[in-house]
Design a protein around this motif. Structure first.
Motif, short mmCIF file in Angstrom:
data_model
loop_
_atom_site.label_atom_id
_atom_site.label_comp_id
_atom_site.label_asym_id
_atom_site.label_seq_id
_atom_site.Cartn_x
_atom_site.Cartn_y
_atom_site.Cartn_z
N GLY A 221 32.84 38.02 38.92
CA GLY A 221 32.29 37.16 39.95
C GLY A 221 31.00 36.48 39.53
O GLY A 221 30.26 35.96 40.35
N ASN A 222 30.71 36.48 38.22
CA ASN A 222 29.52 35.80 37.70
C ASN A 222 29.76 34.30 37.67
O ASN A 222 30.90 33.84 37.73
N LEU B 130 33.12 52.06 42.13
CA LEU B 130 33.20 50.74 41.50
C LEU B 130 33.43 49.69 42.56
O LEU B 130 33.78 50.00 43.70
N LYS B 131 33.23 48.44 42.16
CA LYS B 131 33.58 47.28 42.97
C LYS B 131 34.59 46.47 42.16
O LYS B 131 34.43 46.31 40.95
N ARG C 244 32.48 42.17 52.53
CA ARG C 244 33.10 40.91 52.90
C ARG C 244 32.37 39.73 52.27
O ARG C 244 31.16 39.63 52.35
N ARG C 245 33.18 38.87 51.60
CA ARG C 245 32.72 37.61 50.98
C ARG C 245 31.51 37.82 50.06
O ARG C 245 30.65 36.96 49.95
N SER C 246 31.47 38.94 49.37
CA SER C 246 30.31 39.23 48.51
C SER C 246 30.53 38.84 47.06
O SER C 246 29.62 38.92 46.25
N GLY C 247 31.75 38.42 46.71
CA GLY C 247 32.04 38.03 45.34
C GLY C 247 32.64 36.63 45.28
O GLY C 247 32.86 35.99 46.32
N ASP D 127 36.27 38.96 49.09
CA ASP D 127 35.77 40.31 49.35
C ASP D 127 35.77 41.12 48.06
O ASP D 127 36.62 40.90 47.18
N GLU D 128 34.81 42.02 47.97
CA GLU D 128 34.81 43.02 46.91
C GLU D 128 35.30 44.33 47.52
O GLU D 128 34.82 44.74 48.58
N LEU D 129 36.27 44.94 46.86
CA LEU D 129 36.78 46.23 47.31
C LEU D 129 35.94 47.33 46.67
O LEU D 129 35.67 47.28 45.47
N LEU D 130 35.55 48.30 47.46
CA LEU D 130 34.86 49.47 46.96
C LEU D 130 35.88 50.57 46.74
O LEU D 130 36.75 50.79 47.58
N MET D 131 35.80 51.23 45.59
CA MET D 131 36.67 52.36 45.29
C MET D 131 35.79 53.47 44.77
O MET D 131 34.75 53.22 44.15
#
Length: 188
Positions: A40-41, A129-130, A154-157, A165-169
């Motif tokens: 997401g850079n 991780l994200k 939500r909408r962070s990437g 969205d970025e999923l957190l695991m």
């Protein structure tokens, strides 16, 4: 190029010490468009910044880096990183695979070996991780390694220039699947 210093062997891959003479290759992997998009850079990192970062990171116990090496021929195929929070014994997991090695099933084994190290040698309580939501292959590989869904930002990437969205695991030692390579290496 120097020979890899293997730390932990799995089925097809191994974790090894990062090598200074490999820094140009690591830099190229990190600046590949697929890597930049996956993180997401929006910007590539200059050589000077990366080289200075390596010097700061290599003696930092809170930034554990592993080169991921293919066992059959010793070829480096990626890197994994544990950014350790020593106060609470947790870490953020980050991985980059060489562009030419993606899609070969290496992500799950590299993540699993790193979790094995994290839980059975570093004695961490949790690793998280994200992953960007459109990266379904990455999320699937992480799940195979033992990570479980933990939430979303939500909408962070960004994915291909669009907010996602970025999923957190996360993973805890009880989630670790199968036989530990650490236990096997120690004869336990």
């Amino acid at each position: 190029m120097s020979d890899p210093h293997i730390l932990l062997s799995g089925e097809a891959l191994a974790l090894a010490m990062p090598r200074q003479d490999m820094l140009p290759k690591y830099h190229a992997w990190e600046n590949d468009p697929g890597t930049i998009s996956g993180y997401g850079n929006q910007w590539a990192q200059s050589w000077e910044v990366r080289a200075a970062g390596y010097e700061r990171q290599r003696g930092n116990e809170r930034f554990q880096q592993f080169e991921v090496v293919r066992l059959d021929d010793g070829t480096p195929v990626g890197m994994t990183i544990l950014e350790v929070n020593t106060y609470v014994r947790t870490a953020e997991f980050v991985m980059v695979l060489a562009p030419e090695e993606r899609g070969k099933g290496y992500a799950a084994e590299a993540a699993r070996l790193t979790l094995d190290w994290a839980f059975h040698l570093a004695h961490l309580r949790m690793v998280w991780l994200k992953v960007l939501e459109p990266n379904a292959a990455g999320a699937s590989a992480y799940e195979k390694a033992g990570f479980r869904p933990g939430g979303r930002l939500r909408r962070s990437g960004y994915w291909l220039g669009k907010p996602v969205d970025e999923l957190l695991m996360d993973a805890v030692p009880e989630d670790f699947p199968g036989t530990s390579a650490v236990a096997t290496a120690l004869g336990s």
